[in-house]
Design an enzyme around this catalytic site. Structure first.
Site, PDB file in Angstrom:
ATOM      1  N   ASN B  91       1.067  -0.865   0.236  1.00 53.15           N
ATOM      2  CA  ASN B  91      -0.310   0.007  -0.681  1.00 53.15           C
ATOM      3  C   ASN B  91       0.949   1.043   0.041  1.00 53.15           C
ATOM      4  O   ASN B  91       2.619   1.200   0.250  1.00 53.15           O
ATOM      5  CB  ASN B  91      -1.215  -0.116   1.004  1.00 53.15           C
ATOM      6  CG  ASN B  91       0.225   0.752   2.639  1.00 53.15           C
ATOM      7  OD1 ASN B  91      -0.140   2.521   2.564  1.00 53.15           O
ATOM      8  ND2 ASN B  91       0.056  -0.108   3.162  1.00 53.15           N
ATOM      9  N   LEU B  95      -0.684   8.715   3.465  1.00 55.50           N
ATOM     10  CA  LEU B  95      -1.311   9.046   4.531  1.00 55.50           C
ATOM     11  C   LEU B  95      -2.665  10.128   4.654  1.00 55.50           C
ATOM     12  O   LEU B  95      -2.712  11.234   5.256  1.00 55.50           O
ATOM     13  CB  LEU B  95      -0.247   9.312   4.702  1.00 55.50           C
ATOM     14  CG  LEU B  95       0.883   8.966   5.834  1.00 55.50           C
ATOM     15  CD1 LEU B  95       2.125   9.381   6.110  1.00 55.50           C
ATOM     16  CD2 LEU B  95       0.449   8.365   7.411  1.00 55.50           C
ATOM     17  N   CYS B 152       6.340   6.231   8.186  1.00 49.80           N
ATOM     18  CA  CYS B 152       5.994   5.458   6.730  1.00 49.80           C
ATOM     19  C   CYS B 152       6.856   5.660   5.749  1.00 49.80           C
ATOM     20  O   CYS B 152       6.986   6.460   5.515  1.00 49.80           O
ATOM     21  CB  CYS B 152       4.603   6.896   6.548  1.00 49.80           C
ATOM     22  SG  CYS B 152       3.615   6.632   5.367  1.00 49.80           S
ATOM     23  N   GLY B 239       1.193  -7.826   5.846  1.00 48.63           N
ATOM     24  CA  GLY B 239      -0.520  -9.269   6.255  1.00 48.63           C
ATOM     25  C   GLY B 239       1.141  -9.996   6.391  1.00 48.63           C
ATOM     26  O   GLY B 239       2.384 -10.460   6.807  1.00 48.63           O
ATOM     27  N   GLY B 265       2.724  -6.974  12.763  1.00 49.94           N
ATOM     28  CA  GLY B 265       2.724  -7.683  11.359  1.00 49.94           C
ATOM     29  C   GLY B 265       2.209  -8.931  11.080  1.00 49.94           C
ATOM     30  O   GLY B 265       2.896 -10.208  11.478  1.00 49.94           O
ATOM     31  N   GLY B 266       1.638  -8.756   9.616  1.00 51.11           N
ATOM     32  CA  GLY B 266       0.730  -9.980   9.597  1.00 51.11           C
ATOM     33  C   GLY B 266      -0.144 -10.513  10.476  1.00 51.11           C
ATOM     34  O   GLY B 266      -0.041 -12.601  10.388  1.00 51.11           O
TER      35      GLY B 266
END
Lengths: 306, 338
Positions: B91, B95, B152, B239, B265-266
């Site tokens: 992604n 923001l 980010c 993911g 995380g995932g």
């Protein structure tokens, strides 16, 4: 009312050109669906597709018909489904039908679904062809012209049905690459005064883009008050919107984009629009998928096909 | 948990097995904030909470971390912004957010009414931006903590400039800490050689806790058109694909700092969450799973409860409860520097 449910496949009918019509037993979701809304399909089990896939809700119908045919054609899987009681408003819809084309990994996996299989269904989602708003516009217009490119046809059947019920005259312009892309034409026939087909290879209807017959019709129908409703690939929408603007006709577009959630939180499906809104972007899944054409910024092709 | 809560009606109590009698405590305190359970929803994956209100009982969550907020609204990046990869997604949203003032007016009242803790993810382009955003948010009631986003990967000169440099990390954290009227968590980037250096820098700057980790910078290309799949060219990978790397980072950082860690995380199921906790996380955040499975977070709470019951432990006893082999071949704490 959006719900997240595990629903059962009653039929996954192959059509021409890699298209399929998937029927799902989802009574609650079928009954709350409004024209132009969509669903997010989750493939369960050890699926290699992580995210759900956004799909227009093509049709909602009672359990008899498609489902019974599916029952007869498969010996297993269907025993758990019994027709539910009609809801208060007499709506007996129990099936949600999704018309889709195999274009990538997710739709490939969808095409392998069999009657009795389960999928996750988040539905109904989005602001469709807003009934109050578009019916008012539609009544003012002399006629509704639907413009569909390829699988974009899937967003237009429910609007066509409800407009027909309201006694509004309609016309369909439907184009694809070949005749194999022109799926579902017969479903539209009862609701349309006229259907104009086009294929790029000339295998059915006008040879070329569907926007050419649309342009001719707009030229000859000068002065008539219309409302255009379009769904299809970006370039087709762009051309349609341009024509509508040229002829001073209002146009609604049903947009598509990659989506992560369908709930308005991932912001993955945002498209550029005029004015403030959610910044200068709005979410196809939440503010859309249906937008007024002049609200969208059409400057360049930015929506991925897969 | 008091003893009377464990008591069952006298009749038949003696026939119950020990497993049924043990009621584990799931509540946990992180950076001075008490959570009813350790499962939070991650920033950018749960909107402002309201979007999920009709699908799940928000009051059953440990906490909600809202979408990253900046002092001014942000429009975000052009489409396409996301792309699914094997067991993950890329992604580059950029923001997009409503800005701090609009958040206070329009989004916070709903969150304040929940029993669930509300954490606000904060980002900016300069230290002054971070400070200004926190100052605005300080005026709002019902925010339990700030989560400083210095990681980010998708904004031009965004947070990651800070997240990659221990000196800048310490600077922005200490400037933020000075103004913050609530506990300050710092969300670190995994796109570094040795995350423990950044973790220590954040700790030195006064962070009350750490969130590990943000997305991994990735890329995907459509070979037919030779174009990047996402308009920003590179994008953050999240993911299940990133989980083992993120668990390793939590494990390393747990041994390097004193402040608590929230693992992310995932995480899609209870077992994933428990891996992070055993590696050293005091709480966890569920991110990408919210997109395809809105019920995931609450099922993780129940899964952790089941695990605790089965192992007859309270949740807090599991934090960092890793059983290492007697002679680890290569201590992972030294991995990054060797």
């Amino acid at each position: 009312m959006v719900t997240d449910e595990i629903v059962i496949v009653t039929e996954n009918r192959p059509l021409t050109g890699g298209h399929f019509l998937l029927s799902l037993h989802a009574p609650r979701q079928a009954r709350s669906t409004r024209p132009g809304q969509f669903a997010m399909v989750r493939l369960l089990g050890d699926s290699s597709a992580l995210l759900r896939r956004p799909m227009s809700i093509y049709d909602v119908r009672p359990l008899h018909g498609a489902a019974e045919r599916a029952t007869r054609s498969s010996a297993d899987g269907m025993t758990g489904i019994k027709p539910g009681a009609a809801s208060g408003n007499g709506d007996r819809s129990e099936l949600i039908q999704l018309l889709y084309k195999v274009v990538g990994r997710g739709t490939q996996l969808m095409s392998e679904l069999r009657p009795g299989d389960e999928v996750g269904l988040l539905a109904p989602l989005g602001h469709g062809f807003f009934e109050e708003e578009y019916l008012e516009q539609a009544k003012q217009a002399g006629e509704i012209w639907h413009v569909a490119g390829g699988i974009g046809i899937a967003a237009l059947l429910l609007p066509a049905k409800s407009l027909a019920k309201a006694g509004i005259r309609q016309r369909l312009f439907f184009g694809g690459r070949t005749k194999e892309d022109l799926v579902g034409v017969e479903d539209f026939e009862p609701f349309m005064g006229e259907i104009m087909l086009a294929s790029e290879d000339g295998s059915r209807g006008y040879r070329g883009y569907v926007t050419r017959p649309l342009e001719k019709a707009l030229d000859s129908g000068y002065g008539k008050k219309l409302l255009l409703m379009a769904c299809g690939p970006w370039a087709m929408l762009q051309a349609t919107v341009e024509l509508a603007k040229l002829h001073g006709q209002p146009c609604l577009v049903s947009m598509e984009n990659r989506m992560g959630c369908g709930l308005g939180v991932c912001l993955g499906c945002s498209i550029r629009v005029k004015g403030e809104g959610h910044g200068s972007y709005e979410r196809v899944c939440t503010e859309g998928p249906v937008f007024w054409a002049d609200h969208v910024i059409w400057e360049k092709e930015s929506i991925p096909k897969v | 948990m008091t003893s009377n809560q464990k008591k069952t009606p006298a009749t038949g109590a003696e026939t119950q097995s020990p497993e049924e009698e043990f009621i584990p405590r799931l509540d946990v305190t992180v950076a001075g904030i008490h959570f009813q359970n350790p499962v939070l929803t991650a920033s950018g994956t749960f909107g402002y909470g309201q979007e999920f209100a009709h699908l799940i009982d928000l009051n059953q969550l440990g906490g909600i971390v809202v979408k990253g907020i900046s002092a001014e609204p942000m429009p975000g990046n052009p489409s396409p912004r996301i792309y699914e990869t094997e067991s993950g997604m890329l992604n580059a949203i950029g923001l997009q957010n409503v800005g701090a003032r609009k958040f206070l007016e329009e989004k916070l009242p709903f969150l304040r009414a929940l029993r669930t803790r509300c954490l606000v993810n904060v980002f900016g382009y300069s230290t002054e931006d971070y400070v200004r955003c926190i100052e605005i948010l300080n005026e709002g009631e019902g925010i339990d903590a700030y989560e400083l986003n210095i990681s980010c990967p998708n904004t031009r000169c965004g947070g990651m400039v800070y997240g990659n440099d221990p000196r800048l990390t310490e600077e922005v954290v200490s400037a933020s800490k000075r103004v913050a009227r609530r506990p300050l968590l710092v969300k670190l980037s995994p796109n570094v050689t040795d995350i423990t250096l950044l973790a220590r820098a954040a700790e030195n700057g006064g962070a009350d806790g750490l969130t590990l980790v943000n997305t991994f910078v990735g890329m995907a290309i459509d070979v037919e058109t030779r174009a990047p799949r996402v308009s920003n060219v590179t994008a953050g990978l999240s993911g299940p694909a990133i989980k083992p790397v993120a668990v390793r980072m939590v494990y390393q950082t747990y041994r390097a700092v004193q402040i608590p860690i929230i693992g992310i995380g995932g995480i899609a199921k209870a077992e994933d969450a428990l891996e992070y906790v055993i590696a050293g996380a005091r709480a966890v955040q569920v991110g990408t799973a919210n997109f395809y499975d809105p019920g995931a977070s609450l099922r993780i709470v129940e899964g952790i409860r089941d695990y605790c019951r089965r192992h007859r432990v309270h949740f807090a006893d599991l934090i960092g409860a890793l059983r290492l082999p007697d002679h680890p071949a290569a201590p992972a704490t030294e991995y990054a520097s060797t």
